[in-house]
Design a protein around this motif. Sequence first.
Motif, short mmCIF file in Angstrom:
data_model
loop_
_atom_site.label_atom_id
_atom_site.label_comp_id
_atom_site.label_asym_id
_atom_site.label_seq_id
_atom_site.Cartn_x
_atom_site.Cartn_y
_atom_site.Cartn_z
N THR A 62 0.84 -1.21 0.00
CA THR A 62 0.00 0.00 0.00
C THR A 62 0.86 1.25 0.00
N MET A 82 -6.99 5.56 -8.70
CA MET A 82 -7.70 4.51 -7.96
C MET A 82 -9.15 4.36 -8.43
N VAL A 100 -11.09 0.92 -8.28
CA VAL A 100 -10.44 -0.05 -7.39
C VAL A 100 -11.41 -0.38 -6.26
N TYR A 142 -8.39 -4.88 -2.03
CA TYR A 142 -7.08 -5.51 -2.22
C TYR A 142 -7.12 -6.92 -1.66
N PHE A 164 -4.25 -5.14 -6.06
CA PHE A 164 -5.33 -4.17 -5.92
C PHE A 164 -6.27 -4.38 -7.10
N HIS A 186 -9.62 -4.08 -9.59
CA HIS A 186 -10.45 -3.10 -10.29
C HIS A 186 -11.70 -3.80 -10.80
N TYR A 194 -3.17 -3.09 -9.99
CA TYR A 194 -1.82 -2.87 -9.48
C TYR A 194 -1.45 -4.04 -8.57
#
Length: 282
Positions: free
Chosen positions: A43, A53, A56, A59, A72, A74, A86
């Motif tokens: 993070t 973000m 998103v 996570y 992370f 989406h 990510y």
Amino acid sequence: MLCSLGGWQQATAQTTKTQLLAQEILREGLALYESERASWIATDLLMARQPDMTGVVGYLTYAHQDSISTIFLHQAPDKQAIAVKYGFTFARTSILPATGRNISARPVSAREERLFALRLLVMDELQSHKLLKSAYGFPENTRPNVVILDDNQAARAYVLTGPQEGGVLPIGNDFLMSFTSAGKLSKIERLHNSYIPMRVPEGGQTIEAGMHSHLPAHPYITPTDICSLLLYQDALPAKQHLVMSNEYVSIFDLPKRQLTFLTRKAFDKITKDQQKSHSPGE
């Protein structure tokens, strides 16, 4: 006065049963710690990039053999497929900002999709408390941290209380959640009955060891205790931590990452003998 962990081990031998239990609890605690630390570092690495973000939705951190990854996720506006936007992966023995390797955007794997679905079930339960039948109740300046583990065992979730202020070692107000083979939330176990925000005493005293107590339902140190002790060790820099119950004493050596169990009777005898040996005039 406290002797070293080695001293305790020399004073009394653990039975094979308690040795195996200590190994199991330590292994689970270290897995929790690695997951939480990877989540923290990933993070921080991501936020340093000032990422977009948008979309998103959460996570997920999970281990695979000798590595551990935080991704992370989406989700498109149509609320259908999720994808990795990510991510970072680390060697489990070196979870540091300098060792994080970038994970490029890609579709999720079947395992990642399954684990994220379990995470969403946990988050829904924390909001609805349908299974627990009462509100979870996280203290002011804290928030729940959810860890999903599925290595070598059935998938399970731990919920830890994470402080939103510095200088605090959080102990307690934590839960273990179990799932059926079909991925349904089936059981919730409260691991501690209360929340203890431990802090260094004023005056800057050197702390030889930390300590807290457990009720008979959980006579040993828990994996969540081990995770928090390692994760927040800067808040309470003690080399050892003791967990006291009516029947047992758990002694965790943080630098060595070693765990020993003693019976309460043996512990009390050792402590009494030490006090005698250090009494004035003896």
